[in-house]
Write an enzyme that holds these catalytic residues in place. Structure first.
Site, PDB file in Angstrom:
ATOM      1  N   GLU A   7       0.786  -1.231   0.000  1.00 48.90           N
ATOM      2  CA  GLU A   7       0.000   0.000   0.000  1.00 48.90           C
ATOM      3  C   GLU A   7       0.817   1.279   0.000  1.00 48.90           C
ATOM      4  OE1 GLU A   7      -3.392   0.239   2.614  1.00 48.90           O
ATOM      5  OE2 GLU A   7      -3.647  -1.935   2.543  1.00 48.90           O
ATOM      6  N   ASP A  80      -2.571  -4.465   3.338  1.00 48.04           N
ATOM      7  CA  ASP A  80      -2.695  -4.598   4.796  1.00 48.04           C
ATOM      8  C   ASP A  80      -3.614  -5.747   5.214  1.00 48.04           C
ATOM      9  OD1 ASP A  80      -0.963  -2.527   5.176  1.00 48.04           O
ATOM     10  OD2 ASP A  80      -2.488  -1.008   5.530  1.00 48.04           O
ATOM     11  N   ASP A  82      -6.249  -6.356   6.904  1.00 43.36           N
ATOM     12  CA  ASP A  82      -7.560  -6.048   7.487  1.00 43.36           C
ATOM     13  C   ASP A  82      -8.584  -5.938   6.372  1.00 43.36           C
ATOM     14  OD1 ASP A  82      -6.883  -3.649   6.277  1.00 43.36           O
ATOM     15  OD2 ASP A  82      -6.884  -2.470   8.121  1.00 43.36           O
ATOM     16  N   GLU A  84      -9.993  -3.360   4.936  1.00 43.68           N
ATOM     17  CA  GLU A  84      -9.650  -2.385   3.901  1.00 43.68           C
ATOM     18  C   GLU A  84      -8.540  -2.920   2.992  1.00 43.68           C
ATOM     19  OE1 GLU A  84     -11.209   0.715   3.379  1.00 43.68           O
ATOM     20  OE2 GLU A  84     -12.596  -0.212   4.780  1.00 43.68           O
ATOM     21  N   TYR A 304       1.210  -4.395  13.015  1.00 41.99           N
ATOM     22  CA  TYR A 304       0.135  -3.651  12.354  1.00 41.99           C
ATOM     23  C   TYR A 304      -0.740  -2.945  13.382  1.00 41.99           C
ATOM     24  CZ  TYR A 304      -3.468  -2.562   8.924  1.00 41.99           C
ATOM     25  OH  TYR A 304      -4.344  -1.904   8.105  1.00 41.99           O
ATOM     26  N   ARG A 306      -3.816  -1.395  13.129  1.00 40.00           N
ATOM     27  CA  ARG A 306      -5.288  -1.366  13.097  1.00 40.00           C
ATOM     28  C   ARG A 306      -5.796  -2.753  13.481  1.00 40.00           C
ATOM     29  NH1 ARG A 306      -3.886   1.736   8.586  1.00 40.00           N
ATOM     30  NH2 ARG A 306      -4.378   3.942   8.878  1.00 40.00           N
ATOM     31  N   HIS A 350      -6.166 -10.316  14.127  1.00 42.33           N
ATOM     32  CA  HIS A 350      -4.713 -10.387  14.219  1.00 42.33           C
ATOM     33  C   HIS A 350      -4.226  -9.872  15.564  1.00 42.33           C
ATOM     34  CE1 HIS A 350      -6.181  -7.745  10.867  1.00 42.33           C
ATOM     35  NE2 HIS A 350      -6.003  -6.852  11.779  1.00 42.33           N
TER      36      HIS A 350
END
Length: 914
Positions: A7, A80, A82, A84, A304, A306, A350
């Protein structure tokens, strides 16, 4: 060659080093397409078909990716880990498939890693998978819901409540929390109460602090001692009496460590301990996750950021325990702890946020980090280490004391204390505290919590104590505090509203929309925000209810788990929602305002305390005050007798406050003309004389920083004298004046057609600045350069981000006249409101500059100009449809009719899967 998609550019650079020459790592710079901000992007009548748009910045990126994968053996989607990130991978694959950019037989893999370390990335590459379709479905449902709420409610707001800007599925509920708390504060009635404390001494002269808790065997409640007379009587009854220890109770207690950080708890503690906003915390955490230069090597320092999971992988737990044993000893290293989240709707997909290598201590990396980065890493490291440490052992003591008062009553007092026997995890970390709520039915007195931290001297039952001092203290109950960002995030998490990835952006939107302002780190609702919530609660109550929003979040989680079809959720929602919209379609603005008059009555028409009608016009004494709406100026209060009565005031201005000052005579000038204080819809101002025919009297707004209620005649005359002539420039000629403008206080030097403005630091400078200082400021500004009539000082460099990774040339964050901005190759892009310029990364700056260019701003380089025809040619087909081929056939000829030069960066549309 294998192509890896991540990203961000920083992540791409780091991973490229780890993977070597057999891989090409390309950054997508976040989402590559989105629903365009216009009607029809989601079609409920066509089974919720979704039309996606690729913006000009992403078109360039997708061309680069398409070119790279044409000859690739494998496409690895490593966005990523997640919802998104999954969606970004899905979007990229959809676009590449439609473009037929992937050659036959090209393998497509999805990998996810929780940390930017060589070990994590290589391990992830050994465990590829397919794109998680249910997770993508949950993203599609969330995106469609957000679009349908925003683009259906917002136009209703614009029509029925001019001046309102937008409504959103999560933002409106968060705004309601803030507004409800403000209403609670306003409705709170303060009660007086008193407490009695006795400072006693033992036979050895050691002090014991105690508090009165009972009278004649009846336990005292918080508000039982209501006034000074009652408190003084008790104090007198206890003075000079004998006190005896009746009982001592000791009990052992353990204080367990906190779980490692999730997104929300990190935002909360960074706010409490470091003063960071939620957005600032996430920006700094992103940098720590993506990697920083540690001695010439780019290293991802944290996992990570989030996440709502609190678990840590076993190998990391083992490393953490080794660090604890080495640093603090075996007695600080108990059994390995496992944590489970208590948050509503948590996904626990996670790990918690932790250091990628716990052995990398904050002091070892501090010199490589910026100040804020070092502070946040220190917080994460300490919380992680503490989470696996031994509990703290505490001995708590409660001593009951009795005295016979001079009035014959039996008085019971209590002394509390505690002793920390073993500090355990507290040696490393203690969580910051939120505001203590002091509701009457819940709260302890403000000092009760502190009593438990006291250490008591040795005492035994039957010990006699003497009074050293008896004190009676007055207190007042306090309303609940306004939310800080930390406490709002905590409340949203408790209610199951929003997700870790949305907390920061939700609050940023509320500030950007002028619905909320941040004052002393507290969230204060603006009148515009309260109007919007009042409107939604009056006509769309269901959609700003906490349970309804949390229930939708639960359904999205069921979709993620493949337990619910996403279009079923959309159909159920839309059926009821559009019916609610239809019910108010014919509602007149006047009906809306009357409903808001009732709902916001206590706020905009406060009780005067004399029994009179709070809505009676103070000017004409006949008309009733009401909310008025102006499309240009927003909401204000006006008299219902308009145009016969032209009384107006600001929304929250009390008629007993500034409004009562309207027309107040402050004094008379030398000609005998009255100087009066006035109030208008834009706030208070001073006026010299009265309106005579078409001639308006001289007026001056009262600037922020000057209290209208305390304004005197002298200050009013100073304001009316503006602009003030400072003098003639001694060397260049031309007049220098000082005044107040749209952007605050300034000086102006006019010399023929040339004008030079310089901003002043304070309002007082306008009245006091002399010729010498004015000339110096003008000289300093001119020394900074500038072109044309309006000379500008050189912009201050706030942050140098380094060389542009693909185009070269420095990228900087500068402080400009109208706020911070980023610049590269003569293209300037404003830093969005609410974003901390000091926390901007190279990726942030590149995105802002690309957006600026895409919107037609800035000066494009020769390279970008020469690339235009090629871009136009590539964009010629214009429309991409991923649904029926018949639709694609009808779309292509229409696009082909348009000359390429007319739309060189044609927007690409695609429908989501049916």
């Amino acid at each position: 060659m294998n192509v890896v998609i991540v990203e961000s550019a920083a992540k791409a650079k780091t991973i490229n080093k780890y993977l070597g020459s057999g891989y090409k790592v390309i950054a997508s710079y976040g989402h590559v397409r989105d629903l365009p901000a216009k009607d029809g992007s989601v079609e409920p009548d066509h089974d919720f078909n979704m039309h996606w748009e690729v913006d000009s910045k992403s078109q360039k990126i997708m061309r680069e990716i398409a070119d790279a994968v044409k000859n690739a053996d494998k496409l690895i989607l490593a966005t990523d880990p997640d919802r998104e990130g999954e969606a970004i991978s899905w979007h990229i694959l959809e676009i590449l498939t439609h473009k037929k950019a992937l050659k036959k037989g090209t393998q497509v893999e999805r990998v996810a890693f929780n940390a930017i370390t060589k070990q994590s990335i290589l391990a992830a590459l050994k465990e590829p998978r397919k794109i998680d379709e249910p997770l993508v479905d949950a993203y599609l449902a969330r995106r469609a819901l957000d679009y349908l709420v925003g683009f259906t409610l917002s136009p209703v707001l614009w029509r029925k409540l001019p001046g309102a800007r937008s409504a959103g599925r999560v933002q409106s509920v968060a705004l309601r929390l803030i507004c409800d708390r403000e209403a609670e504060i306003e409705a709170f009635k303060t009660d007086e109460y008193w407490t009695i404390e006795a400072l006693l001494t033992t036979a050895k002269g050691e002090e014991v602090k105690s508090r009165l808790v009972a009278v004649d065997g009846t336990t005292l409640k918080k508000l039982d001692i209501k006034d000074e007379a009652s408190a003084t009587a008790i104090k007198s009854a206890l003075e000079g009496r004998d006190f005896r220890v009746v009982s001592i109770e000791k009990k052992a207690a353990k204080r367990n460590p906190y779980a490692p950080f999730t997104t929300s708890t990190l935002q909360m503690d960074a706010s409490r301990k470091l003063g960071f906003s939620a957005k600032q915390t996430m920006q700094i955490a992103q940098r720590l996750y993506e990697g920083v230069d540690i001695g010439g090597e780019t290293v991802g320092l944290i996992t990570y950021m989030r996440t709502d999971g609190v678990q840590i992988v076993p190998e990391a737990v083992s490393q953490i325990r080794d660090v604890i044993s080495a640093e603090f000893g075996k007695n600080y290293t108990p059994f390995a702890r496992e944590y489970k989240t208590k948050a509503k709707n948590a996904q626990e997909a996670h790990e918690a946020i932790r250091p990628t290598d716990p052995r990398r201590k904050p002091d070892q990396v501090r010199k490589y980090l910026e100040k804020d980065q070092a502070a946040l890493y220190d917080l994460v490291w300490k919380r992680t280490i503490a989470s696996q440490m031994a509990p703290a052992d505490i001995e708590q003591t409660a001593v009951e004391i009795e005295a016979k008062g001079s009035d014959g009553k039996a008085y019971g007092l209590r002394a509390n204390g505690s002793v920390l026997l073993f500090d355990g995890f507290l040696k490393v970390y203690e969580e910051g505290r939120d505001d203590r709520f002091r509701y009457i039915d819940k709260g302890k007195d403000d000092t009760e919590g502190d009593e438990e931290d006291r250490r008591l001297p040795p005492l035994a039952e039957g010990d006699r104590l003497k009074d050293k001092e008896i004190s009676a203290d007055q207190h007042f109950t306090q309303p609940p505090p306004r939310f800080s960002e930390a406490t709002l995030v905590k409340r949203m998490e408790e209610l199951g509203i929003g997700r870790p990835s949305t907390y920061a952006s939700t609050m940023a939107v509320l500030v950007d929309r002028d619905y909320v302002r941040i004052e002393k780190k507290r969230l204060v609702p603006e009148d515009k925000g309260r109007l919007v919530i009042a409107f939604l609660e009056s006509f769309f109550k269901r959609y700003v209810e906490y349970d309804f929003t949390a229930d939708l979040e639960e359904k999205l989680d069921l979709i993620s788990n493949n337990e619910l079809a996403y279009k079923e959720v959309l159909r159920d929602f839309w059926r009821q929602f559009i019916a609610s919209v239809g019910e108010i379609k014919d509602l007149r603005v006047g009906d809306v305002l009357e409903a808001l008059n009732e709902m916001l009555g206590p706020h905009v028409f406060p009780d005067k305390g004399d029994g009179s009608d709070p809505r009676l016009c103070p000017k004409c004494g006949k008309g009733r005050l009401s909310l008025k709406i102006s499309g240009k100026y927003g909401a204000f209060i006006g008299c219902g007798n308009y145009p016969d009565c032209n009384y107006t005031r600001q929304l929250t201005q009390s008629d007993n406050g500034e409004a009562a000052l309207d027309g107040k005579v402050l004094g008379y000038n030398d000609d005998g003309v009255a100087v009066t204080l006035r109030t208008g819809r834009f706030g208070p101002y001073v006026q010299l004389g009265e309106v005579e025919g078409d001639e308006k009297p001289k007026r001056s707004s009262i600037p922020r920083g000057i209290d209208a209620a305390t304004l005197d005649f002298e200050k009013a005359m100073q304001l009316l004298s503006l602009p003030r002539e400072v003098g003639t420039h001694p060397t260049e000629g031309g007049v220098i004046t000082a005044g107040l403008g749209r952007y605050g206080p300034f000086i102006l030097h006019e010399n023929g057609d040339a004008k030079t403005y310089v901003n002043l630091e304070s309002i007082e400078d306008v009245f006091t600045i002399g010729l010498n200082r004015a000339v110096t400021l003008l000289a300093e500004k001119r020394a900074g350069g500038g072109k044309g009539r309006f000379q500008r000082a050189a912009s201050k460099v706030l942050k140098a981000l380094g060389e542009h990774p693909s185009e070269g040339g420095p990228v900087q964050v500068l402080e400009g006249r109208y706020g911070p901005y980023v610049t590269h190759n003569k293209v300037n892009a404003t830093v969005p409101r609410g974003k901390d310029p000091a926390s901007l990364t190279m990726d942030d700056a590149i995105a802002l500059i690309a957006e600026r260019i895409a919107n037609g701003g800035g000066k494009k380089s020769k390279t970008s100009k020469s690339a235009k025809p090629k871009a136009a040619k590539a964009a010629k087909p214009a429309k991409e449809e991923t649904t029926a081929s018949a639709n694609r056939k009808t779309a292509k000829p229409a696009a082909a009719k348009k000359p390429a030069a007319a739309k060189p960066a044609a927007k690409k549309l695609a429908k989501a899967k049916a």
